[in-house]
Design a protein around this motif. Structure first.
Motif, mmCIF file in Angstrom:
data_model
loop_
_atom_site.group_PDB
_atom_site.id
_atom_site.type_symbol
_atom_site.label_atom_id
_atom_site.label_comp_id
_atom_site.label_asym_id
_atom_site.label_seq_id
_atom_site.Cartn_x
_atom_site.Cartn_y
_atom_site.Cartn_z
ATOM 1 N N UNK A 1 -5.444 -2.923 5.454
ATOM 2 C CA UNK A 1 -5.361 -1.541 5.003
ATOM 3 C C UNK A 1 -4.368 -1.415 3.849
ATOM 4 N N UNK A 2 -3.311 -2.262 3.892
ATOM 5 C CA UNK A 2 -2.292 -2.203 2.846
ATOM 6 C C UNK A 2 -2.921 -2.281 1.456
ATOM 7 N N UNK A 3 -3.858 -3.239 1.310
ATOM 8 C CA UNK A 3 -4.467 -3.429 -0.007
ATOM 9 C C UNK A 3 -5.096 -2.133 -0.492
ATOM 10 N N UNK A 4 -5.828 -1.450 0.402
ATOM 11 C CA UNK A 4 -6.514 -0.232 -0.026
ATOM 12 C C UNK A 4 -5.540 0.901 -0.289
ATOM 13 N N UNK A 5 -4.503 0.953 0.537
ATOM 14 C CA UNK A 5 -3.498 1.991 0.322
ATOM 15 C C UNK A 5 -2.869 1.813 -1.056
ATOM 16 N N UNK A 6 -2.559 0.560 -1.393
ATOM 17 C CA UNK A 6 -1.971 0.296 -2.713
ATOM 18 C C UNK A 6 -2.939 0.679 -3.818
#
Lengths: 438, 374
Positions: B348-353
């Motif tokens: 999810x981190x990747x998409x949040x970034x």
């Protein structure tokens, strides 16, 4: 281009006037009769079923009065299909699935077709609706707040309405961060957000168990069967009546969706969406409230998915995260693109076609191959057409984009766009040719 | 172009490697310090510090993986302003071609006797050729006819290509007997290198290890980045690529064959993706037809993070994203006492970034703001 048949074609006489009425009615009667007398699930019945569905396309294209079109279509949808369903449950199940996906495709069409915002995470809203009913109608709710008890199945209709609002809410929520993005960025971000929802569905079983994780939610409640249906349909057992009931619900939602979408398209809002799609900068200059219109497109599209999610959860009685993965979003996108972005009849056609391909035709080919194999024909183990869903969607997308980006039954304006580009290219080529000659 | 032009961007990458490692370590240790009272029987700060070096090494490997894939996205975007959605699948096909080579060599019995480095060289070369030519073919068939169409049209076609490649590869893998989860046979790389011994809480020592394959990955990726930098900044072909990226009609007036340059861009980007695929396969040991999707998406995020269209930006974005993911994957579970699974939320981190970057700095870390053309 494809709207008029050639004047000297042998079917020209059938194109208008009394012959058209007779031919159309005859087609519908014959296919219905054939279908109703061949009820065994088999390749032959599949073909008949598809021919029967083709009747809708013929009705749509025929030059007969609108009243007659509606009457004939209604007879087929409300009379023939349910009756056939009582004889063979497989096909009515197929019709229900097609109905659900048509409604989803119509919703996505608002976002992609009308407003031109490519949304690759559409199935997330479907998931939100499904989990809404899934959580509140089962013991899952006690996991979230120990004192609560599952809501009564009677409240299903209330939850359908709730699904509408929750879907719209999530549409706005996901729409807000991506408002400033154009075209291709938007596609990737919505894809990412769709994945986020799926990952959350898998992982929100800790620290508080909200979604029950990868196991999914089982034994979801179904709306109670109205008593008058039992009286109305004597001689049928309860599962049969129930299936007809779900079919009726799906049909009703599709009907309302079509009506809403149609009204929206020809409204001030619809024109604003079209303007945004054609040229965002020009639309702003014309005073169109960009933010509000884009959010509205997301909200409207998502709300249809929310409602259908509630119905889907009740129909399946079981939901888990893989049901809502990316490939389903892409499948719905393929329906919109196959039929024609922005074209309501096109999207309905696309929805039915892709559902049939995916759930009927490919599995049928697989079964037939299996039968051949048992007879000794050598078919390698790896060849199972039902498994190659991605390849099917992929090919559909590529072929449509290269050869007919406006879809099978294109929207008028979309067709003009596609041709404007060809014209521009053609004129550029002639110019280049002239320049060379000079 | 001088030496500075070729190695300058690498300095930038190095600064970001160091910077993000330090910043993220500091944040994590601070968080551990603040949360130290929440767990009774574990000294959070101690536990955090113990695994920190390993996390940094992992982050480096992840980062180079994303960076090499991101280069393919960014090069194509720079030239065509088009997101090559199928690039993740090109990476996957590269991994499979390496696996097929490994299987063939293993079947003929040569593999065991082969020096590992020779095998890596041959496998990477095969992966580069297969993936590069595949990318070029795809461009010719599915993208070139759509070059003047509205922007969404080639994108949708690219999504189609991506799905088709996934299932196509599955079919090929099944037919050839590689199987859905194909093993990637390699020669024996020997035991992992022990970099240091870290003292842990109870007097034991935890070894800081670097897998040989991870080391190969980092070295090979760095070499590829240097090579690409040289190619783009110091050769005639690179000049032509940059010219086409800047202004296609003018480039063609200058006598550059635009179609050929675009095809070559796909070839180079695809070859890098294929090499990354082979290296990834060697490191992981098994490959399947769907492995390209998630790394592809994250690499795209990395490209956007660094500033899409910008080659050093793609490397920087990849490294930063790799570190972030490694930190979240390793520390989230530890710091929340197992309530949140780090490995799942790392995705999810990747998409949040991606979303944050697109909202607050759409031009990326190294990109320059571009005014919207009307």
């Amino acid at each position: 281009m494809s709207t008029t048949s050639l004047p000297n074609s042998p079917f020209a006489a059938l194109n208008r006037g009394l012959p058209a009425y007779i031919a159309l009615t005859a087609y519908v009667v014959v296919t219905s009769a054939l279908m109703l007398t061949n009820t065994r699930t088999s390749l032959g019945t599949d073909v008949l079923f598809i021919l029967f569905l083709l009747g809708f396309l013929l009705i749509y294209r025929a030059k007969v009065s609108n009243g007659y079109k509606l009457a004939l279509g209604a007879v087929m949808l409300i009379g023939v299909v349910p009756y056939f369903g009582t004889l063979n449950a497989y096909y009515i199940e197929l019709a229900i699935q097609a109905g659900i996906f048509v409604a989803l495709a119509l919703g996505l069409n608002v976002v992609v077709g009308f407003a031109g915002l490519l949304d690759l995470g559409y199935v997330a809203f479907f998931a939100v609706g499904a989990y809404l009913w899934g959580i509140f109608s089962t013991d899952q709710i006690t996991q979230i707040s120990p004192g609560a008890s599952p809501v009564s199945p009677q409240l299903f209709y209330l939850f359908m309405a709730l699904g509408l609002f929750v879907g719209a809410f999530f549409g706005v929520l996901l729409g807000l961060p991506v408002l400033r993005l154009r075209g291709d960025y938007l596609a990737i971000v919505t894809l990412g957000l769709g994945e986020v929802i799926r990952v959350l569905a898998v992982n929100l079983d800790r620290p508080i168990n909200i979604t029950n994780g990868a196991q999914g939610i089982k034994s979801i409640a179904r709306p109670p069967l109205p008593d008058f249906l039992r009286a109305l349909l004597p001689g049928l057992n309860d599962p049969q009546i129930y299936q007809l009931f779900i079919y009726a619900l799906a049909l009703l939602i599709v009907g309302i969706t079509v009506l809403t979408v149609f009204r929206l398209k020809n409204s001030r809002i619809g024109r604003a969406w079209e303007a945004i799609r054609e040229d965002e900068t020009a639309a702003i200059a014309m005073g169109i409230p960009l933010v509000r219109m884009k959010l509205m497109a997301f909200a409207v599209g998502a709300s249809f998915a929310g409602v259908m999610g509630v119905l889907f959860a009740a129909k399946q009685q079981f939901i888990n995260p893989p049901t809502f993965d990316l490939i389903r979003s892409i499948g719905i996108l393929a329906m919109v693109i196959l039929g024609g972005m922005g074209s309501i009849p096109g999207v309905i056609l696309g929805g039915v076609l892709v559902t049939l391909l995916d759930l009927q035709i490919l599995p049928r080919i697989a079964t037939e191959l299996g039968a051949l194999k048992r007879q000794g024909v050598v078919i390698p183990d790896w060849f199972d057409p039902a498994q190659y869903q991605r390849a099917l969607f992929g090919l559909l997308l590529i072929i449509m984009m290269i050869f007919r980006p406006e879809g099978i039954l294109p929207d008028q304006r979309r067709r003009e766009e596609a041709h404007a580009i060809e014209d521009r290219e053609a004129s550029a080529k002639t110019e280049a040719g002239e320049a060379k000659m000079a | 172009m001088t030496l500075a032009g070729v190695f300058g961007p690498l300095g930038q990458v190095f600064i970001f490697v160091l910077g993000s490692a330090i910043v993220l370590s500091a944040i994590t240790v601070l968080a551990a310090f603040l949360l130290r009272g929440t767990r009774a029987n574990v000294d959070l700060v101690q536990a955090t510090l113990t695994i920190l070096p390993q996390v940094i090494v992992d982050g480096l490997v992840r980062g180079f993986l994303f960076a090499t894939i991101a280069l393919g996205y960014t090069m194509v975007y720079g030239v065509l302003e088009f997101i090559n959605f199928a690039h993740g699948e090109i990476f996957m096909v590269g991994a499979f071609s390496g696996a097929a080579l490994g299987a063939a060599l293993a079947a003929s019995g040569i593999l065991k006797a082969m020096p590992p480095l020779l095998f890596v060289l041959i496998a990477v070369a095969v992966g580069m050729i297969v993936s590069g030519s595949l990318a070029m073919t795809i461009e010719r068939i599915a993208y070139r006819p759509l070059r003047n169409a509205p922007r969404l049209v080639p994108l949708i076609s690219a999504i189609g290509v991506s799905l088709l490649l996934q299932d196509g590869m599955r079919l090929i893998a099944n037919v050839t007997g590689l199987g859905f989860n194909a093993r990637f046979p390699t020669p024996n790389f020997g035991p992992p290198i022990q970099l240091a011994q870290i003292p842990a809480a109870d007097g034991r020592t935890i070894p800081l290890i670097l897998d040989v394959r991870a080391l190969i990955f980092i070295v090979a990726a760095t070499l590829m980045l240097i090579g690409l930098n040289y190619l783009v900044n110091a050769t005639k072909l690179g000049t032509a690529i940059r010219a086409v990226a800047q202004d296609r009609p003018t480039a063609s007036l200058m006598g550059i064959n635009v179609n050929q340059i675009i095809a070559l861009t796909f070839l180079i980007g695809g070859a890098l993706g294929g090499a990354a695929g082979v290296l990834f396969g060697i490191r992981v040991g098994t490959v399947n037809p769907y492995i390209g999707f998630l790394p592809g998406l994250k690499a795209f995020t990395a490209a956007v993070l660094g500033g899409i269209g910008n080659i050093p930006g793609a490397m920087v974005g990849g490294i930063v994203l790799g570190f972030l993911e490694a930190f979240v994957a390793s520390y989230l579970s530890l710091l929340t006492g197992g309530a949140l699974s780090g490995a799942s939320y790392a995705d999810i981190v990747a998409f949040a970034i991606l979303i944050l970057i697109l909202i607050f700095r759409p031009s990326g870390l190294l990109g320059e703001a571009v005014a919207q053309k009307v």
